[in-house]
Every structure is written in structure tokens, then in C-alpha cells.
Scaffold this motif. Sequence first.
Motif, mmCIF file in Angstrom:
data_model
loop_
_atom_site.group_PDB
_atom_site.id
_atom_site.type_symbol
_atom_site.label_atom_id
_atom_site.label_comp_id
_atom_site.label_asym_id
_atom_site.label_seq_id
_atom_site.Cartn_x
_atom_site.Cartn_y
_atom_site.Cartn_z
ATOM 1 N N UNK B 6 -5.128 13.873 32.538
ATOM 2 C CA UNK B 6 -6.012 13.172 31.596
ATOM 3 C C UNK B 6 -6.066 13.857 30.245
ATOM 4 N N UNK B 7 -6.110 15.198 30.267
ATOM 5 C CA UNK B 7 -6.148 15.918 29.001
ATOM 6 C C UNK B 7 -4.839 15.736 28.230
ATOM 7 N N UNK B 8 -3.731 15.689 28.957
ATOM 8 C CA UNK B 8 -2.441 15.465 28.285
ATOM 9 C C UNK B 8 -2.351 14.051 27.713
ATOM 10 N N UNK B 9 -2.948 13.081 28.409
ATOM 11 C CA UNK B 9 -2.956 11.707 27.871
ATOM 12 C C UNK B 9 -3.772 11.635 26.586
ATOM 13 N N UNK B 10 -4.895 12.369 26.595
ATOM 14 C CA UNK B 10 -5.707 12.399 25.384
ATOM 15 C C UNK B 10 -4.921 13.049 24.226
ATOM 16 N N UNK B 11 -4.193 14.131 24.554
ATOM 17 C CA UNK B 11 -3.381 14.806 23.530
ATOM 18 C C UNK B 11 -2.306 13.851 22.995
ATOM 19 N N UNK B 12 -1.688 13.103 23.904
ATOM 20 C CA UNK B 12 -0.677 12.118 23.480
ATOM 21 C C UNK B 12 -1.299 11.127 22.476
ATOM 22 N N UNK B 13 -2.505 10.686 22.786
ATOM 23 C CA UNK B 13 -3.204 9.771 21.874
ATOM 24 C C UNK B 13 -3.494 10.422 20.531
#
Lengths: 83, 83, 83, 83
Positions: B6-13
Motif C-alpha cells: 500500500x505504501x508503494x502504491x501511494x509512492x507510485x501515485x
Amino acid sequence: MDKIINRLKRIEGQVRGVQKMVEEDRYCMDILVQISAIQSALKNVGFSVTERHINHCVSDAIKKGEGQESIEELMSVLKQFSK
Amino acid sequence: MDKIINRLKRIEGQVRGVQKMVEEDRYCMDILVQISAIQSALKNVGFSVTERHINHCVSDAIKKGEGQESIEELMSVLKQFSK
Amino acid sequence: MDKIINRLKRIEGQVRGVQKMVEEDRYCMDILVQISAIQSALKNVGFSVTERHINHCVSDAIKKGEGQESIEELMSVLKQFSK
Amino acid sequence: MDKIINRLKRIEGQVRGVQKMVEEDRYCMDILVQISAIQSALKNVGFSVTERHINHCVSDAIKKGEGQESIEELMSVLKQFSK
């Protein structure tokens, strides 16, 4: 700025790559090496943006004799960026 | 590891957000502040991965009396990560 | 630990060298290059101390089944060190 | 520059303090916290030197229309400093 956008797109792809590595339960140290690579790439983008900023905004402000405020802002952002 | 994904998805965003800022020709210093935020977020993910690695792989190796190699590998990756 | 003390003595000498450079009003960018060299040297000392700590204290704690607290402390200090 | 020399003298004292901690075989994590404090102090000195450099040398070069080379040099040293 097209070059910067391309580098950011590559970084976006790298972040997705790390997500996949985590999902596939890959070796932690390999994941950490990938994260380090993304950090280096991001740092380089940050330096390009900074250089561009000094070449344009800061230089213009200095030429108009209004450099002080512009340089203070630059330094405060650089401090955050270099943490 | 769901939390890390989830944190990596947020970073991607966030990386996509920076691309948009560059495309919209937003103020360089605002872009740099955003890049700093992504770096902090990535660093935190890196530390979570490292902690997990020490808690599992490194601890297991130490218990089996094979810690030396595992700790050397950890240190070499940490040096790269902390550059 | 003699090796680490020698490295710290060399770092102390480098810091005195930078003082002299500032007193002699040497070129700012040369001073900054020297400061960067000291930072690298200090970082290496920090990693040596960390490796020693993991090899001794953390490993002992893990073998006694008390690794958790020791690893948490290690991570919190590493986060500060890698800022 | 007196202020910067004073800060460097304090840093020199801190480095000596760490030597003493190592000699007295103090707890590794306490040593690492002290090394982190020195790194922060050095980083701040580096930023002060950088700000001074931009306010003087770089600004003068920009006003004379010779900013390009000066800014490139600044960026290359900053990259080394922020590693």
C-alpha cells in the motif's frame, strides 16, 4: 522538461517493479537494492529541477537585485531535500 | 507485506503527481518539496524491509551460527541504501 | 577498536584542516568538498560501529531469544544515522 | 566566518568526545547517536558555506552574465555533498 518527465515515468515503473517484487516475496536485500536505485534516480531528478531553478528563477532574481529572498528559499528547500 | 505494498502504491501515485506538476510547469521549489516527500516515504519503506529482513533472515542465520555472512551482506546493502 | 579510534583521530585532523581553510578564506567550493570527505569518513565509522554492534549485542540478544527489543533499538538509531 | 569557525571547533570537540566514548568502550548505539549529531552539525556548516557561496561568488558571476559555469560547479559539489 520532457527529459525530466521521462525520468519520472521510468521511476514510476521502478516503483511498480518493487511492488511486484514484494508481492512475489522476493529476497529482502534485492528489494532494498532496487529501492536504493529509485532513490538515486529521484535524487538526480531533484538536482535537475534545482539546477533549472537556479538557472532561471534565482538568476533572474539576482539580476533584479532581489536575490536574497530567492536564495533563502532555495537553501531551505535544499536542506529538506538533502535530509 | 500488504502494508508495504500500500505504501508503494501511494509512492507510485506521488511520482505520477510530480509528473503532472512538471507538465503543468509548476513552481520548481514546490516540485522539489514533493520529491523530498517521496524520498522520505521510500526511505521508510526501505527501513521496514530492512527491519523485516533482520527479524527473519538475519536472526535465523545468527541462531544457526551462520550470522557472519548474513550481517556482512546486510551492511553492504545498508551502505548503498544510506548514500 | 584501535582502528576506529585512528579513523576518528584522522577525522579530527580533517575538521581542524577545514577550520584553517575557513580562516585563510579559501574558496567555498573547496571547503565544501572537504566537508563532504569528512562526512563520508564519519559515515564509514558509523557503519563500522553498527556492524560491530550487530555482531555482538544484537546477535547475543537474538541467541537468547530477546532479539526484538534490540532490533527495534537498532532500527531507530539507524533511521537517525541515515537522515 | 567566525561563527562557522566556532561551529567547526565545537564539531572538533564532539569528534574527540566520540574517541573517548570508544576508548571507554561505551554502548555502540550511544556512540552512533553522537556520530549522527556530528553529521547534522557538519551538514549545517556545509549549508552555511553553500549559502555564502551563492550569495557572493555565484551571484557575482550571474550579474556579470557568467553564471552558467559557476552554477554547474555548484551543482556538482552539491551532488557530492548530498550523497
